[in-house]
Design an enzyme around this catalytic site. Structure first.
Site, PDB file in Angstrom:
ATOM      1  N   TRP A 186      39.903  41.188  36.837  1.00  0.00           N
ATOM      2  CA  TRP A 186      38.603  40.564  37.099  1.00  0.00           C
ATOM      3  C   TRP A 186      37.520  41.556  36.713  1.00  0.00           C
ATOM      4  O   TRP A 186      37.627  42.742  37.037  1.00  0.00           O
ATOM      5  CB  TRP A 186      38.451  40.177  38.579  1.00  0.00           C
ATOM      6  CG  TRP A 186      37.036  39.759  38.856  1.00  0.00           C
ATOM      7  CD1 TRP A 186      36.451  38.574  38.493  1.00  0.00           C
ATOM      8  CD2 TRP A 186      36.006  40.544  39.465  1.00  0.00           C
ATOM      9  NE1 TRP A 186      35.130  38.583  38.849  1.00  0.00           N
ATOM     10  CE2 TRP A 186      34.823  39.778  39.456  1.00  0.00           C
ATOM     11  CE3 TRP A 186      35.963  41.826  40.028  1.00  0.00           C
ATOM     12  CZ2 TRP A 186      33.620  40.237  39.976  1.00  0.00           C
ATOM     13  CZ3 TRP A 186      34.759  42.296  40.549  1.00  0.00           C
ATOM     14  CH2 TRP A 186      33.602  41.501  40.525  1.00  0.00           C
ATOM     15  N   GLU A 227      41.107  36.512  35.967  1.00  0.00           N
ATOM     16  CA  GLU A 227      40.400  35.795  37.039  1.00  0.00           C
ATOM     17  C   GLU A 227      38.970  35.436  36.652  1.00  0.00           C
ATOM     18  O   GLU A 227      38.165  36.294  36.316  1.00  0.00           O
ATOM     19  CB  GLU A 227      40.386  36.690  38.291  1.00  0.00           C
ATOM     20  CG  GLU A 227      39.681  36.072  39.480  1.00  0.00           C
ATOM     21  CD  GLU A 227      39.697  36.982  40.718  1.00  0.00           C
ATOM     22  OE1 GLU A 227      40.177  38.129  40.624  1.00  0.00           O
ATOM     23  OE2 GLU A 227      39.220  36.531  41.779  1.00  0.00           O
ATOM     24  N   LYS A 229      35.147  33.428  37.358  1.00  0.00           N
ATOM     25  CA  LYS A 229      34.194  33.332  38.463  1.00  0.00           C
ATOM     26  C   LYS A 229      32.995  32.510  38.024  1.00  0.00           C
ATOM     27  O   LYS A 229      32.656  32.473  36.842  1.00  0.00           O
ATOM     28  CB  LYS A 229      33.751  34.749  38.867  1.00  0.00           C
ATOM     29  CG  LYS A 229      33.052  34.815  40.199  1.00  0.00           C
ATOM     30  CD  LYS A 229      32.879  36.253  40.662  1.00  0.00           C
ATOM     31  CE  LYS A 229      32.235  36.281  42.038  1.00  0.00           C
ATOM     32  NZ  LYS A 229      32.146  37.629  42.596  1.00  0.00           N
ATOM     33  N   ASP A 260      40.580  31.908  42.156  1.00  0.00           N
ATOM     34  CA  ASP A 260      40.086  32.401  43.449  1.00  0.00           C
ATOM     35  C   ASP A 260      39.350  31.230  44.110  1.00  0.00           C
ATOM     36  O   ASP A 260      38.456  30.629  43.502  1.00  0.00           O
ATOM     37  CB  ASP A 260      39.149  33.596  43.213  1.00  0.00           C
ATOM     38  CG  ASP A 260      38.666  34.232  44.502  1.00  0.00           C
ATOM     39  OD1 ASP A 260      38.185  33.500  45.384  1.00  0.00           O
ATOM     40  OD2 ASP A 260      38.734  35.474  44.624  1.00  0.00           O
ATOM     41  N   HIS A 263      35.537  31.022  43.887  1.00  0.00           N
ATOM     42  CA  HIS A 263      34.892  31.226  42.588  1.00  0.00           C
ATOM     43  C   HIS A 263      34.505  29.959  41.847  1.00  0.00           C
ATOM     44  O   HIS A 263      34.367  29.971  40.632  1.00  0.00           O
ATOM     45  CB  HIS A 263      35.800  32.072  41.689  1.00  0.00           C
ATOM     46  CG  HIS A 263      35.847  33.512  42.082  1.00  0.00           C
ATOM     47  ND1 HIS A 263      36.374  34.484  41.284  1.00  0.00           N
ATOM     48  CD2 HIS A 263      35.403  34.150  43.185  1.00  0.00           C
ATOM     49  CE1 HIS A 263      36.282  35.662  41.888  1.00  0.00           C
ATOM     50  NE2 HIS A 263      35.698  35.465  43.047  1.00  0.00           N
ATOM     51  N   HIS A 287      43.975  33.551  44.464  1.00  0.00           N
ATOM     52  CA  HIS A 287      43.301  34.391  45.443  1.00  0.00           C
ATOM     53  C   HIS A 287      42.868  33.463  46.561  1.00  0.00           C
ATOM     54  O   HIS A 287      41.925  32.683  46.402  1.00  0.00           O
ATOM     55  CB  HIS A 287      42.097  35.106  44.833  1.00  0.00           C
ATOM     56  CG  HIS A 287      42.451  36.408  44.186  1.00  0.00           C
ATOM     57  ND1 HIS A 287      41.539  37.265  43.646  1.00  0.00           N
ATOM     58  CD2 HIS A 287      43.667  37.010  44.034  1.00  0.00           C
ATOM     59  CE1 HIS A 287      42.158  38.337  43.175  1.00  0.00           C
ATOM     60  NE2 HIS A 287      43.453  38.197  43.391  1.00  0.00           N
ATOM     61  N   ASP A 295      28.724  33.805  49.693  1.00  0.00           N
ATOM     62  CA  ASP A 295      29.861  34.727  49.746  1.00  0.00           C
ATOM     63  C   ASP A 295      31.166  34.021  49.400  1.00  0.00           C
ATOM     64  O   ASP A 295      31.443  32.939  49.902  1.00  0.00           O
ATOM     65  CB  ASP A 295      29.964  35.320  51.158  1.00  0.00           C
ATOM     66  CG  ASP A 295      31.140  36.290  51.269  1.00  0.00           C
ATOM     67  OD1 ASP A 295      31.407  36.992  50.285  1.00  0.00           O
ATOM     68  OD2 ASP A 295      31.785  36.326  52.323  1.00  0.00           O
ATOM     69  N   ASP A 297      34.104  35.494  49.909  1.00  0.00           N
ATOM     70  CA  ASP A 297      35.191  36.296  50.477  1.00  0.00           C
ATOM     71  C   ASP A 297      35.256  36.342  51.998  1.00  0.00           C
ATOM     72  O   ASP A 297      35.518  37.384  52.578  1.00  0.00           O
ATOM     73  CB  ASP A 297      35.091  37.729  49.930  1.00  0.00           C
ATOM     74  CG  ASP A 297      35.202  37.758  48.416  1.00  0.00           C
ATOM     75  OD1 ASP A 297      36.300  37.526  47.914  1.00  0.00           O
ATOM     76  OD2 ASP A 297      34.186  37.993  47.746  1.00  0.00           O
ATOM     77  N   ASP A 327      42.320  37.332  49.123  1.00  0.00           N
ATOM     78  CA  ASP A 327      41.143  38.067  48.670  1.00  0.00           C
ATOM     79  C   ASP A 327      39.952  37.764  49.564  1.00  0.00           C
ATOM     80  O   ASP A 327      39.267  36.770  49.374  1.00  0.00           O
ATOM     81  CB  ASP A 327      40.824  37.720  47.202  1.00  0.00           C
ATOM     82  CG  ASP A 327      39.731  38.617  46.650  1.00  0.00           C
ATOM     83  OD1 ASP A 327      39.390  39.628  47.307  1.00  0.00           O
ATOM     84  OD2 ASP A 327      39.200  38.310  45.560  1.00  0.00           O
TER      85      ASP A 327
END
Ligand code: RNT
Ligand code: ZN
Length: 419
Positions: A186, A227, A229, A260, A263, A287, A295, A297, A327
């Site tokens: 990433w 990865e 995003k 992810d 993302h 992920h 956010d 995460d 993640d």
């Protein structure tokens, strides 16, 4: 809960599920084969062990300052060992390049070698776990806005060399630990505001990736993933490695895509992508995360998104084709607790999925019996799921219910609060 009660509750649950044609024993057997790759970076807020590690950059952020962050390699290992005792099943550890055993010497990213990670391999062997790996293309003076897609050739070459070395280290893990190790890539490259030369940046990224992946490594040792995003902090308008960019690249070059959960657009579910991508790709990397507003995460919980993801994988009979990584990073709460809850919630989602009567549901759907399908899907939400989960944890000699929290709090009181 007493053992006797857990067993009685399980026997009752087993019968309830059997009424829907679901074999709980079979579900538990499949669950015990699922390995989750624990992200090492939850333990120290993505700081790593480079001497004089700088601030976290790259458009990702950790907020909070709860006491007890792991300050060195032995504290981090100790915390991970504790986490592992609270998870049923056998799991993996996902390392980032900045977590090497560098000692006091500063080794730049384009100089790392397997030797810097040997102590992780030794530790993994003694813990009987496998390792995965990630290049770290952020939190570095040469990662100022752009890395592999930089218009500055020297910057690109620096990061190409870093990722090349990371892949070699990954293959070393796979060979030593006798389990193909995932190398995930990433990069944070992007721009805050309207970007007019997107094509050049993406062409440069493609060129850099070609230079990296032209080196073929043994697939028994390494599996590569890339990865994508949608946006990051400071790269709100343009991300070079977008979903379409990496989907095209991964399919063309036969790499895995890493999806992810944080993302994508907020209402876009990665669950729905599984059955499409698996037609074109042998394996996928995930992920597991929880996006909230800006956010991507937050700590994973057992929400609809994670459950739906697990269901789609199980319904597609694709457990063997999916690499599951976590993640998230949250420094506002007990870090160990965050790890444990996130990992256990992910496992619970898979158990929930394995307890679905999907064969029956698929049959009903094919017959056009949609109200039957809906009724069963609704029933599943209130089945005695926890009795099966508790029984599984007990069988695996792992704490359940309130005991988990007690263990987390005890560890904090005895260990992390003193840091
Ligand atoms: C960032 C990506 C990436 C990182 C880790 C630390 O948005 O999700 O996977 O979180 O590599
Ligand atoms: Zn990620």
């Amino acid at each position: 809960m007493k053992k006797r009660n857990t067993h009685a509750a399980y026997e009752f649950a087993k019968e309830q599920y059997a009424n829907y044609g679901v074999d709980t024993e079979k579900a538990l057997k499949l669950l015990s084969n699922i390995s989750i790759s624990l992200h090492c970076w939850q333990g120290d807020d993505v700081t790593g062990f480079e001497p004089k590690a700088g601030d976290l950059t790259g458009g990702i952020a950790v907020t909070g300052n709860h006491q007890g962050k792991a300050r060195n390699i032995s504290e981090l290992r100790m915390d991970i060992e504790k986490v592992l005792t609270l998870l049923p099943g056998n799991h993996r550890l996902n390392l980032h390049a900045i977590y090497g055993d560098f000692g006091k010497k500063y080794i730049d990213r384009n100089e790392i070698t397997p030797a810097h990670y040997k102590s992780w391999v030794d530790w993994a062997k003694s813990e009987k776990i496998k390792l995965d790996f990630n290049a770290t293309c952020f939190s570095h003076p040469k990662a100022d806005g752009f890395t592999l897609s930089s218009k500055d050739k020297a910057i690109r070459e620096f990061w190409i060399e870093h990722v090349r070395r990371c892949r070699e280290i990954t293959a070393y893990f796979g060979k030593e630990l006798k389990s193909a190790s995932v190398h995930n890539l990433w990069i944070p490259d992007g721009m805050k505001d309207m970007t007019v030369d997107k094509f050049t940046y993406r062409s440069l990224l493609k060129e850099s990736l070609d230079a990296i992946y032209k080196t073929k490594l043994n697939s028994d040792y390494i599996k590569d993933s890339v990865e994508s995003k949608l946006f990051g902090i400071g790269s709100e308008s343009f991300v070079v490695g977008s979903h379409e960019f990496y989907m095209g690249y991964a399919l063309q070059k036969k790499l895995m895509m890493c999806l992810d959960m944080g993302h994508f657009h907020p209402t876009e579910s990665i669950a729905d992508k599984i059955s499409a991508l698996l037609l074109y790709s042998d394996e996928l990397m995930l992920h597991v995360s929880r996006g909230i507003r800006w956010d991507s995460d937050h700590i994973v919980i057992l929400n609809d998104d994670v459950r739906e993801l697990a269901l789609e994988i199980v319904r597609a009979n694709a457990l063997k084709r999916i690499n599951i990584g976590l993640d998230f990073f949250d420094a506002s709460v007990n870090r160990l607790g965050a790890w444990v809850i996130g990992a256990r919630s992910t496992l619970k989602a898979f158990l929930f999925a394995l307890l679905e009567p999907s064969t029956e549901l698929k049959k009903l759907e094919g017959q056009g019996k949609y109200i039957d399908r809906l009724a069963i899907l609704e029933d599943m939400k209130t089945m005695p799921f926890d009795a099966v989960w508790n029984y599984y944890c007990e069988k695996e000699n792992v704490a359940t219910g309130k005991q988990v929290l007690e263990e987390i709090n005890k560890y904090e009181k005895q260990i992390t609060i003193k840091r």
